[in-house]
Design an enzyme around this catalytic site. Sequence first.
Site, PDB file in Angstrom:
ATOM      1  N   CYS A   1       1.401 -26.424  37.937  1.00 26.55           N
ATOM      2  CA  CYS A   1       2.312 -25.362  38.589  1.00 26.55           C
ATOM      3  C   CYS A   1       0.730 -25.902  39.659  1.00 26.55           C
ATOM      4  CB  CYS A   1       1.559 -24.915  38.106  1.00 26.55           C
ATOM      5  SG  CYS A   1       2.506 -24.539  36.358  1.00 26.55           S
TER       6      CYS A   1
ATOM      7  N   ARG B   1       4.646 -28.621  42.887  1.00 29.35           N
ATOM      8  CA  ARG B   1       4.087 -28.856  42.220  1.00 29.35           C
ATOM      9  C   ARG B   1       5.086 -28.335  41.372  1.00 29.35           C
ATOM     10  NH1 ARG B   1      -1.201 -31.124  41.873  1.00 29.35           N
ATOM     11  NH2 ARG B   1      -1.078 -29.926  39.940  1.00 29.35           N
TER      12      ARG B   1
ATOM     13  N   TRP C   1       5.673 -23.562  37.075  1.00 25.92           N
ATOM     14  CA  TRP C   1       6.773 -25.008  36.585  1.00 25.92           C
ATOM     15  C   TRP C   1       6.937 -24.578  35.389  1.00 25.92           C
ATOM     16  CZ3 TRP C   1       7.261 -28.760  32.675  1.00 25.92           C
ATOM     17  CH2 TRP C   1       8.146 -29.601  33.019  1.00 25.92           C
TER      18      TRP C   1
ATOM     19  N   ASN D   1      -3.038 -23.200  35.197  1.00 29.00           N
ATOM     20  CA  ASN D   1      -2.616 -24.332  35.134  1.00 29.00           C
ATOM     21  C   ASN D   1      -2.255 -25.218  33.822  1.00 29.00           C
ATOM     22  OD1 ASN D   1      -0.916 -27.045  35.757  1.00 29.00           O
ATOM     23  ND2 ASN D   1      -2.256 -27.385  37.115  1.00 29.00           N
ATOM     24  N   GLY D   2      -1.255 -25.280  33.074  1.00 30.62           N
ATOM     25  CA  GLY D   2      -1.546 -26.102  32.195  1.00 30.62           C
ATOM     26  C   GLY D   2      -0.793 -25.802  30.827  1.00 30.62           C
TER      27      GLY D   2
ATOM     28  N   GLU E   1      14.389 -48.837  39.044  1.00 34.68           N
ATOM     29  CA  GLU E   1      14.258 -47.465  39.847  1.00 34.68           C
ATOM     30  C   GLU E   1      14.698 -46.849  40.954  1.00 34.68           C
ATOM     31  OE1 GLU E   1      11.600 -45.849  40.474  1.00 34.68           O
ATOM     32  OE2 GLU E   1      11.304 -44.678  42.196  1.00 34.68           O
TER      33      GLU E   1
ATOM     34  N   LYS F   1      15.940 -43.218  41.193  1.00 35.52           N
ATOM     35  CA  LYS F   1      16.156 -42.361  42.326  1.00 35.52           C
ATOM     36  C   LYS F   1      17.681 -41.481  42.350  1.00 35.52           C
ATOM     37  CE  LYS F   1      12.602 -42.253  43.416  1.00 35.52           C
ATOM     38  NZ  LYS F   1      11.625 -42.796  42.169  1.00 35.52           N
TER      39      LYS F   1
ATOM     40  N   GLU G   1      17.154 -38.460  39.896  1.00 38.18           N
ATOM     41  CA  GLU G   1      16.420 -37.649  40.109  1.00 38.18           C
ATOM     42  C   GLU G   1      16.629 -36.119  41.420  1.00 38.18           C
ATOM     43  OE1 GLU G   1      12.843 -39.942  41.337  1.00 38.18           O
ATOM     44  OE2 GLU G   1      12.048 -38.429  39.983  1.00 38.18           O
TER      45      GLU G   1
ATOM     46  N   HIS H   1      27.118 -56.537  27.065  1.00 40.30           N
ATOM     47  CA  HIS H   1      26.744 -55.815  25.703  1.00 40.30           C
ATOM     48  C   HIS H   1      27.262 -54.396  25.966  1.00 40.30           C
ATOM     49  CE1 HIS H   1      25.169 -59.425  24.908  1.00 40.30           C
ATOM     50  NE2 HIS H   1      24.486 -59.813  26.002  1.00 40.30           N
TER      51      HIS H   1
ATOM     52  N   LYS I   1       6.032 -32.983  40.555  1.00 37.70           N
ATOM     53  CA  LYS I   1       5.490 -33.383  41.166  1.00 37.70           C
ATOM     54  C   LYS I   1       4.647 -34.170  40.290  1.00 37.70           C
ATOM     55  CE  LYS I   1       4.306 -36.742  44.026  1.00 37.70           C
ATOM     56  NZ  LYS I   1       5.716 -37.979  44.258  1.00 37.70           N
TER      57      LYS I   1
HETATM   58  C1  AGP Z   1       9.473 -40.239  40.641  1.00 39.20           C
HETATM   59  O1  AGP Z   1      10.154 -40.385  41.096  1.00 39.20           O
HETATM   60  C2  AGP Z   1       9.041 -39.471  39.243  1.00 39.20           C
HETATM   61  N1  AGP Z   1       9.285 -38.424  39.481  1.00 39.20           N
HETATM   62  C3  AGP Z   1       7.901 -39.373  37.613  1.00 39.20           C
HETATM   63  O2  AGP Z   1       9.214 -40.359  37.344  1.00 39.20           O
HETATM   64  C4  AGP Z   1       6.379 -40.001  38.198  1.00 39.20           C
HETATM   65  O3  AGP Z   1       7.025 -41.262  38.754  1.00 39.20           O
HETATM   66  C5  AGP Z   1       6.528 -40.472  37.387  1.00 39.20           C
HETATM   67  O4  AGP Z   1       6.299 -38.402  36.403  1.00 39.20           O
HETATM   68  C6  AGP Z   1       4.734 -40.291  36.444  1.00 39.20           C
HETATM   69  O5  AGP Z   1       4.137 -40.097  37.581  1.00 39.20           O
HETATM   70  P1  AGP Z   1       2.630 -40.123  38.317  1.00 39.20           P
HETATM   71  O6  AGP Z   1       2.874 -41.752  38.435  1.00 39.20           O
HETATM   72  O7  AGP Z   1       2.152 -39.348  39.029  1.00 39.20           O
HETATM   73  O8  AGP Z   1       2.241 -40.821  36.631  1.00 39.20           O
END
Ligand code: AGP
Length: 612
Positions: free
Chosen positions: A2, A27, A73, A99-100, A485, A489, A492, A508, A607
């Site tokens: 958040c 966030r 969030w 937040n938390g 990766e 992407k 996501e 496999h 984020k």
């Molecule tokens: C990446 O595109 C993601 N949003 C996510 O996987 C991110 O890399 C992961 O949550 C780790 O975050 P950090 O690098 O801030 O620890």
Amino acid sequence: MCGIVGYIGPKEACPILLKGLYRLEYRGYDSAGMAVLDGDLKVFKTQGKVSDLETIYRNDTYSGNIGIAHTRWATHGEPNDVNAHPHFSPSRKLAIIHNGIIENYSSLKAELINRGYVFESETDTEVLIHLIEDIQLNENVDLEVAVRIALSQVVGAYAIVIISEDHPDQLIVAKKGSPLVIGIGKNEFFVASDPSPIVEHTKEVVYLEDEEIAVIPREGDLCVKNIKNQQKTPYVHHLEMQLSSIEKGGFPHFMLKEIYEQPRSIKDSMRGRLNASKGIISLGGISDYHQKLTNCQRIIIVACGTSWHAGLVGEYLFEDFARIPVEVEYASEFRYRNPVIDEDDVVIAISQSGETADTLAAIELARSKGATIIGICNVVGSTIARATDAGSYTHAGPEIGVASTKAFTAQVTILSLMALSVAGKKGSIPQSRFYELLGEMEAIPAKVEKTLQVNDAILAISEIFQHARNFLYLGRGYNFPVALEGALKLKEISYIHAEGYPAAEMKHGPIALIDEEMPVVVIATKKGSYEKVLTNIQEVKARKGVIIAIVTEGDEVVREIADHVIEIPETDEAFVPLLATIPLQLLSYHIAVLRGCNVDQPRNLAKSVTVE
Ligand code: AGP
């Protein structure tokens, strides 16, 4: 997760808070709300985006010069108007944003319900503000004391801001585990989860430490105490952050801006650290632990998501160059295993945000076993950066797009520098090769710049595949993490199902998925297992799969067999991830835009993941 923001001073609070929420929206973005002292305490909140909150504000125009605001969030309770923050205390004289996670909220709530309290929301946050007011009334103590007593009963993580109708000249803030920063202006204070809403008002900030509580007055000095009621002297930091670094700068999305920033961000990661002609790598942040890293028996890399993918590239780099065995662990799994780890191990924790709860917990576990912890973080002063013994910042600049792009290449750059500096010290690679690699590293930013020229070709491919329902990404060696990766992407931000695989693993199992509907992205750059990857491409073609190949400039062999070919400049095999990732970032970006997805704020994501 958040985003929280607060203001106290002579100005109208709501416009400042709204702007702050827009800056923090990356966030969390499922609901938003605000509380302002406008005579009495006014709270308005809504499910949805900050823009939805702004509509309410424009219709009702609340006024006041002290207020708090939140973008959520969801953790406890679905995203809706009621669960949105701020939350009132029973008397409606206090409001809180948080937040938390309050882990023991259900037992606290049960106790309060027993005593006759009624709750409107399903959140842990509402429990906390009820508890605070209950203590205030029953123990007949000041709000600040009640906050301190309540927080000493809480298990979990929090960054909170409390506003009180009876105390119109103060905000009370506290933190543990979740970040909180206080901006000090001229006769005004700002509070936020990170400096992005503050930087346009002041560059002087105080980062609150865990278990600290601050009373922020309308006039006078900040008063910081710890949870044991001991006075603390706040350390004022000067922010280096520029406002332009958190704005889109003419790009339609932060993600695209950040993709295009990579020539510069990679250069910034190397700046002052690499002198290729003299054969020098100097990583000041780890100099006291360099010997330990060089002589360690094993490296364990802990991280999540994209940072974990960077860690996988790190495994290849350290094993190739420094001849140190490496294990790469999902922090979330590592923390709940009983890992065999001791003081001869070095743990490298990688995190863009420096806030990821699982990575932080993995660090704490490794520390309890005596291991040395080195951090690779992007956010300066972040919790993980402070929890490690030593570390190197990536210096990629603020990353606002939820999908990590420039942070990944910066992390890989730092890992390359670390592995090479250990190799240089150990003599584990011939000196000529060492100099050759350093020279090639220095050339990478220019090659990234050149790689970005594939943008139009990628857009054309994206138009063809925008309606695909599945994607497969294949790579071998250094390009296996790139495949993972690329798939992450796409998932996501476009919500297309995608899988990354080591190319040879395809036969496999995943080969069963291949038909004329299945686009297969293959990273087939020269060197490494190039010939083997060619065979994998043939296997896909034999089953009518559609190949999108990322190849080294001038490759005619793959062009003959693949359906679509994207060329990237030639580089050493070890640095291919720094180039090959870029077309995959662009592919996911363009497909997501064509599908009408919210690229910078993809659904369900946030984020920084500050909860388990
Ligand atoms: C990446 O595109 C993601 N949003 C996510 O996987 C991110 O890399 C992961 O949550 C780790 O975050 P950090 O690098 O801030 O620890």
